[in-house]
Design a protein around this motif. Structure first.
Motif, PDB file in Angstrom:
ATOM      1  N   VAL A  10       0.831  -1.209   0.000  1.00 46.05           N
ATOM      2  CA  VAL A  10       0.000   0.000   0.000  1.00 46.05           C
ATOM      3  C   VAL A  10       0.869   1.265   0.000  1.00 46.05           C
ATOM      4  O   VAL A  10       1.958   1.295   0.563  1.00 46.05           O
ATOM      5  CB  VAL A  10      -0.991   0.044   1.199  1.00 46.05           C
ATOM      6  N   THR A  11       0.359   2.291  -0.682  1.00 45.84           N
ATOM      7  CA  THR A  11       1.106   3.558  -0.785  1.00 45.84           C
ATOM      8  C   THR A  11       0.234   4.674  -0.202  1.00 45.84           C
ATOM      9  O   THR A  11      -0.783   4.392   0.441  1.00 45.84           O
ATOM     10  CB  THR A  11       1.426   3.864  -2.266  1.00 45.84           C
ATOM     11  N   ASP A  12       0.636   5.888  -0.453  1.00 41.69           N
ATOM     12  CA  ASP A  12      -0.166   7.033  -0.015  1.00 41.69           C
ATOM     13  C   ASP A  12      -1.501   7.005  -0.783  1.00 41.69           C
ATOM     14  O   ASP A  12      -1.511   7.149  -2.009  1.00 41.69           O
ATOM     15  CB  ASP A  12       0.641   8.308  -0.332  1.00 41.69           C
ATOM     16  N   PRO A  13      -2.640   6.795  -0.095  1.00 41.69           N
ATOM     17  CA  PRO A  13      -3.911   6.644  -0.809  1.00 41.69           C
ATOM     18  C   PRO A  13      -4.328   7.904  -1.574  1.00 41.69           C
ATOM     19  O   PRO A  13      -5.129   7.825  -2.508  1.00 41.69           O
ATOM     20  CB  PRO A  13      -4.922   6.326   0.303  1.00 41.69           C
ATOM     21  N   ALA A  14      -3.760   9.047  -1.217  1.00 41.94           N
ATOM     22  CA  ALA A  14      -4.144  10.299  -1.888  1.00 41.94           C
ATOM     23  C   ALA A  14      -3.482  10.438  -3.254  1.00 41.94           C
ATOM     24  O   ALA A  14      -3.783  11.345  -4.021  1.00 41.94           O
ATOM     25  CB  ALA A  14      -3.769  11.491  -1.007  1.00 41.94           C
ATOM     26  N   ARG A  15      -2.562   9.550  -3.559  1.00 45.33           N
ATOM     27  CA  ARG A  15      -1.818   9.673  -4.835  1.00 45.33           C
ATOM     28  C   ARG A  15      -2.433   8.819  -5.920  1.00 45.33           C
ATOM     29  O   ARG A  15      -2.447   7.608  -5.832  1.00 45.33           O
ATOM     30  CB  ARG A  15      -0.381   9.219  -4.612  1.00 45.33           C
ATOM     31  N   ILE A  16      -2.937   9.455  -6.927  1.00 47.81           N
ATOM     32  CA  ILE A  16      -3.525   8.728  -8.054  1.00 47.81           C
ATOM     33  C   ILE A  16      -2.567   8.833  -9.251  1.00 47.81           C
ATOM     34  O   ILE A  16      -2.237   7.846  -9.886  1.00 47.81           O
ATOM     35  CB  ILE A  16      -4.914   9.306  -8.468  1.00 47.81           C
ATOM     36  N   VAL A  48       2.960   8.477   5.272  1.00 50.93           N
ATOM     37  CA  VAL A  48       1.847   7.529   5.428  1.00 50.93           C
ATOM     38  C   VAL A  48       1.984   6.347   4.454  1.00 50.93           C
ATOM     39  O   VAL A  48       1.055   5.565   4.278  1.00 50.93           O
ATOM     40  CB  VAL A  48       0.457   8.201   5.226  1.00 50.93           C
ATOM     41  N   CYS A  49       3.154   6.226   3.835  1.00 54.30           N
ATOM     42  CA  CYS A  49       3.324   5.203   2.792  1.00 54.30           C
ATOM     43  C   CYS A  49       4.199   4.036   3.287  1.00 54.30           C
ATOM     44  O   CYS A  49       5.316   4.248   3.782  1.00 54.30           O
ATOM     45  CB  CYS A  49       3.957   5.859   1.571  1.00 54.30           C
ATOM     46  N   THR A  50       3.677   2.826   3.139  1.00 52.73           N
ATOM     47  CA  THR A  50       4.424   1.641   3.573  1.00 52.73           C
ATOM     48  C   THR A  50       5.697   1.467   2.755  1.00 52.73           C
ATOM     49  O   THR A  50       6.744   1.088   3.286  1.00 52.73           O
ATOM     50  CB  THR A  50       3.514   0.392   3.442  1.00 52.73           C
ATOM     51  N   VAL A  51       5.614   1.765   1.461  1.00 51.50           N
ATOM     52  CA  VAL A  51       6.800   1.631   0.599  1.00 51.50           C
ATOM     53  C   VAL A  51       7.931   2.528   1.123  1.00 51.50           C
ATOM     54  O   VAL A  51       9.097   2.116   1.176  1.00 51.50           O
ATOM     55  CB  VAL A  51       6.457   1.992  -0.866  1.00 51.50           C
ATOM     56  N   ALA A  52       7.564   3.733   1.560  1.00 55.28           N
ATOM     57  CA  ALA A  52       8.580   4.661   2.064  1.00 55.28           C
ATOM     58  C   ALA A  52       9.252   4.100   3.323  1.00 55.28           C
ATOM     59  O   ALA A  52      10.470   4.234   3.500  1.00 55.28           O
ATOM     60  CB  ALA A  52       7.952   6.026   2.344  1.00 55.28           C
ATOM     61  N   ASP A 107      11.322  13.655  -4.031  1.00 51.65           N
ATOM     62  CA  ASP A 107      10.649  13.510  -5.322  1.00 51.65           C
ATOM     63  C   ASP A 107       9.168  13.166  -5.150  1.00 51.65           C
ATOM     64  O   ASP A 107       8.316  13.614  -5.915  1.00 51.65           O
ATOM     65  CB  ASP A 107      11.333  12.415  -6.169  1.00 51.65           C
ATOM     66  N   CYS A 108       8.889  12.348  -4.137  1.00 53.38           N
ATOM     67  CA  CYS A 108       7.502  11.962  -3.865  1.00 53.38           C
ATOM     68  C   CYS A 108       6.682  13.201  -3.474  1.00 53.38           C
ATOM     69  O   CYS A 108       5.614  13.446  -4.022  1.00 53.38           O
ATOM     70  CB  CYS A 108       7.495  10.913  -2.759  1.00 53.38           C
ATOM     71  N   ARG A 109       7.231  13.983  -2.569  1.00 53.94           N
ATOM     72  CA  ARG A 109       6.517  15.190  -2.116  1.00 53.94           C
ATOM     73  C   ARG A 109       6.267  16.172  -3.259  1.00 53.94           C
ATOM     74  O   ARG A 109       5.288  16.876  -3.276  1.00 53.94           O
ATOM     75  CB  ARG A 109       7.327  15.908  -1.023  1.00 53.94           C
ATOM     76  N   GLY A 161       6.780   8.383  -9.672  1.00 45.68           N
ATOM     77  CA  GLY A 161       5.536   7.628  -9.580  1.00 45.68           C
ATOM     78  C   GLY A 161       5.705   6.423  -8.653  1.00 45.68           C
ATOM     79  O   GLY A 161       6.829   5.955  -8.423  1.00 45.68           O
ATOM     80  N   CYS A 162       4.602   5.928  -8.135  1.00 48.04           N
ATOM     81  CA  CYS A 162       4.670   4.803  -7.188  1.00 48.04           C
ATOM     82  C   CYS A 162       5.195   3.531  -7.853  1.00 48.04           C
ATOM     83  O   CYS A 162       5.882   2.737  -7.219  1.00 48.04           O
ATOM     84  CB  CYS A 162       3.305   4.568  -6.554  1.00 48.04           C
ATOM     85  N   VAL A 163       4.894   3.363  -9.132  1.00 51.09           N
ATOM     86  CA  VAL A 163       5.365   2.147  -9.821  1.00 51.09           C
ATOM     87  C   VAL A 163       6.893   2.142  -9.866  1.00 51.09           C
ATOM     88  O   VAL A 163       7.546   1.146  -9.527  1.00 51.09           O
ATOM     89  CB  VAL A 163       4.747   2.051 -11.242  1.00 51.09           C
ATOM     90  N   ALA A 164       7.461   3.285 -10.252  1.00 50.19           N
ATOM     91  CA  ALA A 164       8.922   3.392 -10.337  1.00 50.19           C
ATOM     92  C   ALA A 164       9.538   3.238  -8.943  1.00 50.19           C
ATOM     93  O   ALA A 164      10.575   2.576  -8.763  1.00 50.19           O
ATOM     94  CB  ALA A 164       9.302   4.731 -10.939  1.00 50.19           C
ATOM     95  N   CYS A 165       8.890   3.852  -7.965  1.00 54.93           N
ATOM     96  CA  CYS A 165       9.384   3.799  -6.585  1.00 54.93           C
ATOM     97  C   CYS A 165       9.415   2.340  -6.090  1.00 54.93           C
ATOM     98  O   CYS A 165      10.384   1.889  -5.480  1.00 54.93           O
ATOM     99  CB  CYS A 165       8.468   4.664  -5.713  1.00 54.93           C
ATOM    100  N   LYS A 166       8.361   1.604  -6.411  1.00 52.44           N
ATOM    101  CA  LYS A 166       8.283   0.201  -5.991  1.00 52.44           C
ATOM    102  C   LYS A 166       9.334  -0.644  -6.687  1.00 52.44           C
ATOM    103  O   LYS A 166       9.877  -1.575  -6.093  1.00 52.44           O
ATOM    104  CB  LYS A 166       6.881  -0.356  -6.288  1.00 52.44           C
TER     105      LYS A 166
HETATM  106  S1  SF4 Z   1       6.282   7.566  -4.653  1.00 54.19           S
HETATM  107 FE1  SF4 Z   1       7.033   6.004  -3.292  1.00 54.19          FE
HETATM  108  S2  SF4 Z   1       7.030   6.953  -1.279  1.00 54.19           S
HETATM  109 FE2  SF4 Z   1       5.720   8.216  -2.591  1.00 54.19          FE
HETATM  110  S3  SF4 Z   1       3.637   7.439  -2.244  1.00 54.19           S
HETATM  111 FE3  SF4 Z   1       4.487   6.383  -4.038  1.00 54.19          FE
HETATM  112  S4  SF4 Z   1       5.368   4.525  -3.247  1.00 54.19           S
HETATM  113 FE4  SF4 Z   1       5.081   5.892  -1.513  1.00 54.19          FE
END
Ligand code: SF4
Length: 336
Positions: A231-237, A247-251, A268-270, A275-280
């Protein structure tokens, strides 16, 4: 022939055990990595708490042998070294049972009934339909005291929630020494190790029963798959949405397994630049690389038939040798 380990050794003794729950997950790594560090400075006894498992799971023994094997393979794969530490299965060293029986004779019932975890666990497990109003469950802190006192352990790695049990071991040791006029049983000290709490892939507490864990022995494909569903930040689409890594488990995982890139990822996330895919993908690669040597060592052990059994038999022999000496003193003190 075995030689007493204490002779000529100034190293303090550490004792720690785990119930055999099968393959361990990466949430267990910080405890195991503490064990690995400890074996450099202490004389360590690490045991599979096979009898402790029966205090709550006495009806479910069909998988206990496989669970022992899987758990111990994890121990060795992360670096527990049988040349440095004594690794054994509790039920292979019968002195634990003898000391448990003798200490049961001198332990007042009230001490056990007052144990904070006793009532809590009773309520928790009976809520799950499990009746554990047994002699064995009430008495398990005495078994724990026997495990510790049998080896004259100086230090016992504990979490805050186990301090009450350790205190009980100290009280039992004092009572024994006072009652029989000896200075035989050593009062152990707690070793409060830093344990990193890692959430499961769904953000809840990591647990096999929630199916949100990542096994230490997970294959590359399993690691990719588990990180993918994290799970990631739910506010990020969209990639450009401003993220909230707090609030992100990946982080949380990036901080632990990708500490060098972590500050940049957070930034970069802030700013909506990653993107979450690249981050994962970044995380999966790092986590996979972290687990690869463990997987490799586990494979080597699995490929050699009888090796694990030999290591554990050897560990039990070393433990029995130490335990037998203590039991001689205890029987003598009690005039048995
Ligand atoms: S970019 Fe990474 S740290 Fe930011 S919300 Fe997505 S998965 Fe989480």
């Amino acid at each position: 022939m075995q030689q007493p380990m204490q002779q000529g050794s100034l190293k303090k003794r550490v004792l720690s055990g785990m119930r055999p729950t099968g393959k361990l997950h990466i949430g267990h790594l910080s405890v195991l990595e503490n064990w690995v560090k400890m074996q450099e400075s202490y004389q360590c006894f690490f045991f599979v708490a096979s009898w402790h498992a029966l205090t709550t799971a006495f009806e479910e023994t069909e998988f206990i042998r496989d669970n022992i094997r899987d758990m111990v393979l994890d121990w060795f794969s992360v670096g527990i070294d049988p040349e440095k530490s004594t690794v054994f299965i509790q039920s292979e060293v019968k002195e634990h049972a003898e000391l448990y029986l003798l200490l049961s004779m001198i332990t007042p019932l009230g001490w056990l009934e007052r144990c904070p975890t006793y009532k809590d666990q009773m309520v928790q497990l009976s809520g799950q339909g499990k009746d554990i109003s047994t002699h064995g469950f009430l008495g398990y802190p005495v078994l724990m005291a026997a495990d510790i006192l049998l080896y004259g352990a100086d230090l016992v790695p504990v979490g805050e929630d186990q301090l009450a049990h350790l205190e009980l071991s100290r009280e039992i040791a004092r009572r024994f020494n006072h009652m029989y006029g000896v200075k035989l049983l050593k009062e152990p000290q707690g070793y409060l190790a830093e344990v990193a709490l890692l959430p499961g892939v769904d953000g809840r507490k990591m647990s096999k029963s929630y199916n949100n864990d990542i096994a230490i022995s997970a294959s590359s494909a399993e690691v990719q798959q588990k990180v993918k569903i994290m799970v990631t930040d739910p506010a990020r689409i969209h990639k450009t949405d401003l993220g909230h890594p707090e609030v992100c488990t990946v982080a949380t995982y990036q901080k632990l397994y990708n500490p060098v890139e972590y500050p940049q990822i957070v930034q970069d996330c802030r700013q909506g630049k990653i993107g979450c895919v690249a981050c994962k993908k970044l995380l999966a690669a790092k986590l996979d690389a972290y687990l690869a040597p463990f997987r490799e060592r586990r494979k080597l052990l699995e490929e050699k038939p009888g090796l694990l059994e030999d290591i554990l038999n050897n560990g039990a022999e070393k433990a029995r040798f130490e335990a037998a000496q203590m039991m001689t003193g205890i029987r003598e003190a009690m005039r048995l």
